[in-house]
Design a protein around this motif. Structure first.
Motif, PDB file in Angstrom:
ATOM      1  N   LYS A  27       4.691 -21.557 -11.395  1.00 57.39           N
ATOM      2  CA  LYS A  27       5.726 -22.235 -12.041  1.00 57.39           C
ATOM      3  C   LYS A  27       6.040 -23.275 -11.014  1.00 57.39           C
ATOM      4  N   ARG A  30       3.093 -26.020 -10.568  1.00 58.12           N
ATOM      5  CA  ARG A  30       3.084 -26.664 -11.840  1.00 58.12           C
ATOM      6  C   ARG A  30       4.135 -27.848 -11.564  1.00 58.12           C
ATOM      7  N   ARG A  31       5.440 -27.438 -11.147  1.00 58.78           N
ATOM      8  CA  ARG A  31       6.360 -28.592 -11.217  1.00 58.78           C
ATOM      9  C   ARG A  31       6.094 -29.234  -9.994  1.00 58.78           C
TER      10      ARG A  31
END
Length: 136
Positions: A27, A30-31
């Motif tokens: 996550k 991805r950010r």
């Protein structure tokens, strides 16, 4: 003071527990990729703005020079346009067409230069804000 200490104890008592580090890292990656994409997009947009400003400046200088050369190359006693009517206002416009067109051209060129300088100033402020946002 007791409320502050109670809040501090409450926050200190909380120990976050991450179940899956790989999921958290995915996550986070991805950010970070999304942030990098936005940064690259902003840089490309700023480059396009700069190029558009340079092109607009060049076109303005060339068109202003051509128009000014045209106005100044005509004989001084010959108006830029003639009117076959005998209206007082139209005759005055025809007689003073050279001065009026030169004044309008100078005003348009001044407005264009002020717009270009204003846009450059705005772009520099955007860059400065972008750099400041990256460092914080």
């Amino acid at each position: 003071m007791s409320k502050d200490q109670a809040l501090e104890e409450l926050f200190l008592a909380q120990k976050p527990h991450f179940d899956d580090k790989a999921d958290f890292m995915a996550k986070l990656t991805r950010r970070l990729d999304a942030v990098e994409y936005v940064r690259q997009h902003q840089e490309a947009t700023i480059r396009r703005y700069k190029m558009a400003m340079v092109i607009a400046f060049a076109v303005g200088v060339v068109s202003g020079a051509i128009t000014l050369a045209f106005v100044l190359s005509m004989p001084a006693d010959m108006p830029l346009f003639t009117v076959n009517m005998q209206s007082g206002l139209l005759v005055w416009l025809a007689e003073n067409s050279r001065v009026i067109s030169t004044t309008i051209l100078a005003l348009l060129m001044s407005f264009g230069m002020m717009s270009i300088i204003s846009n450059i100033h705005d772009i520099l402020n955007l860059q400065k804000n972008h750099i400041m946002a990256e460092t914080t």
